[in-house]
Design a protein around this motif. Structure first.
Motif, short mmCIF file in Angstrom:
data_model
loop_
_atom_site.label_atom_id
_atom_site.label_comp_id
_atom_site.label_asym_id
_atom_site.label_seq_id
_atom_site.Cartn_x
_atom_site.Cartn_y
_atom_site.Cartn_z
N GLY A 76 0.84 -1.20 0.00
CA GLY A 76 0.00 0.00 0.00
C GLY A 76 0.87 1.24 0.00
O GLY A 76 0.64 2.19 0.74
N PHE A 81 5.53 5.91 -0.13
CA PHE A 81 5.90 6.15 1.27
C PHE A 81 5.52 4.99 2.17
O PHE A 81 4.36 4.59 2.17
CB PHE A 81 5.24 7.45 1.76
N ASP A 99 0.99 -1.70 -4.77
CA ASP A 99 -0.28 -0.99 -4.55
C ASP A 99 -1.33 -1.54 -5.52
O ASP A 99 -1.00 -2.00 -6.62
CB ASP A 99 -0.12 0.52 -4.75
N LYS A 104 -1.35 5.16 -8.99
CA LYS A 104 -0.16 5.32 -8.13
C LYS A 104 1.02 4.54 -8.72
O LYS A 104 2.15 5.02 -8.72
CB LYS A 104 -0.46 4.82 -6.71
N ALA A 127 -2.71 -6.67 -1.98
CA ALA A 127 -1.72 -7.25 -1.06
C ALA A 127 -1.97 -8.73 -0.83
O ALA A 127 -1.05 -9.56 -0.89
CB ALA A 127 -1.76 -6.50 0.27
N ARG A 144 2.32 2.01 5.55
CA ARG A 144 1.92 3.21 6.29
C ARG A 144 0.54 3.62 5.83
O ARG A 144 0.30 3.76 4.63
CB ARG A 144 2.93 4.35 6.06
N1 SAM Z 1 1.59 4.32 2.24
C1 SAM Z 1 1.25 5.56 1.54
C2 SAM Z 1 1.45 6.76 2.44
O1 SAM Z 1 1.61 6.57 3.65
O2 SAM Z 1 1.45 7.89 1.93
C3 SAM Z 1 -0.16 5.50 0.96
C4 SAM Z 1 -1.26 5.49 1.97
S1 SAM Z 1 -2.86 5.50 1.20
C5 SAM Z 1 -3.85 6.20 2.45
C6 SAM Z 1 -3.30 3.77 1.23
C7 SAM Z 1 -2.81 3.02 0.00
O3 SAM Z 1 -2.97 1.63 0.22
C8 SAM Z 1 -3.58 3.36 -1.27
O4 SAM Z 1 -2.68 3.74 -2.30
C9 SAM Z 1 -4.35 2.08 -1.60
O5 SAM Z 1 -4.49 1.88 -2.99
C10 SAM Z 1 -3.44 1.03 -0.95
N2 SAM Z 1 -4.14 -0.20 -0.53
C11 SAM Z 1 -5.16 -0.33 0.36
N3 SAM Z 1 -5.52 -1.61 0.52
C12 SAM Z 1 -4.69 -2.34 -0.29
C13 SAM Z 1 -4.55 -3.74 -0.58
N4 SAM Z 1 -5.33 -4.65 -0.02
N5 SAM Z 1 -3.61 -4.10 -1.47
C14 SAM Z 1 -2.80 -3.18 -2.06
N6 SAM Z 1 -2.88 -1.87 -1.82
C15 SAM Z 1 -3.81 -1.44 -0.96
#
Ligand code: SAM
Length: 234
Positions: A76, A81, A99, A104, A127, A144
């Motif tokens: 994610g 980040f 992701d 993204k 994931a 994060r």
């Molecule tokens: N980690 C980054 C940050 O801290 O800036 C992004 C945080 S953003 C709020 C959450 C990210 O997690 C999104 O880009 C979303 O697409 C990804 N995400 C959420 N659930 C996921 C999953 N099951 N598998 C892959 N990506 C996921």
């Protein structure tokens, strides 16, 4: 936080940023903010905030782990980040940025090519689909702002090698830890490090946890996302 402040704050964490790293981080910030004007990647809109809330925050992981080398999966990762920042600052760390949002991933691919980062690559996947297959493979996993700790544990732990570490980044963790006790036991995890601190410049509170996997994960984990969400492991 500006470039000079980042340099001196991370020095206190034991990180010496070279001119080349600072230039890459500067270009990353510019590219992110420019891209963000047409594609929604981050709520953060100023370079000062990118330096504090994305760059510095990502690098605080060195408080709980030695990231000089090894393999790291950032689940994610969003706009990179903490994973892409770690790849820039630790050239011997092999970073996989995962992701499920294709916007993204496209941004990250463009950014990696533009900055010529050799030790990072992207994966466009959910994931749970990725870690079901890529098992026992990474020294570190991070996430994060993706989901609560109980869910993250089941998504991420299968991808770790035995003795690998899940590096957790949260504002507060007490309640989520309580809720994750059984999951930690079922997935053979134990906390080997914890750090609580405030980000500089009133950037907010942070808790970092280093969670070590002590045994191979049963093939039945992770379950499907619906099941993970609905029912905690017992
Ligand atoms: N980690 C980054 C940050 O801290 O800036 C992004 C945080 S953003 C709020 C959450 C990210 O997690 C999104 O880009 C979303 O697409 C990804 N995400 C959420 N659930 C996921 C999953 N099951 N598998 C892959 N990506 C996921």
């Amino acid at each position: 936080m500006n470039k000079e402040e980042l340099k001196s704050y991370v020095k206190e964490l034991g990180i010496e940023l070279t001119e080349e790293m600072l230039q890459k981080l500067n270009d990353y910030a510019d590219f992110l903010l420019e891209y963000n004007t047409h594609t929604n990647l981050t709520a953060i809109k100023t370079k000062e905030e990118v330096y504090l809330k994305h760059f510095y925050d990502s690098l605080t992981l060195v408080k709980i782990a030695n990231l000089q080398k090894g393999t790291l999966l950032d689940v994610g990762t969003g706009a990179g980040f903490p994973g892409l920042v770690l790849a820039i600052v630790f050239p011997n760390l092999e970073v996989t940025l995962l992701d499920s949002n294709n916007k993204k991933i496209t941004f990250l691919n463009d950014c990696i090519a533009k900055l010529q980062i050799k030790n990072a690559h992207t994966v466009y996947s959910r994931a749970e689909d990725y870690t079901k297959i890529h098992r026992e493979s990474f020294d570190f996993v991070t996430s994060r702002a993706v989901a609560n700790l109980r869910i993250l544990l089941e998504l991420n732990i299968p991808a770790l090698k035995v003795n690998g570490c899940f590096l957790v980044m949260k504002a507060q963790v007490e309640e989520e830890l309580e809720d994750s006790k059984n999951t930690m036991r079922v997935l053979s995890c134990k906390i080997i490090g914890q750090e609580e601190f405030n980000l500089p410049k009133n950037g907010g509170t942070r808790t970092l946890l280093n969670i070590k996997k002590t045994k191979e994960t049963d093939q039945k984990y992770p379950r499907t996302y619906d099941k993970i969400k609905k029912k905690a492991l017992k």
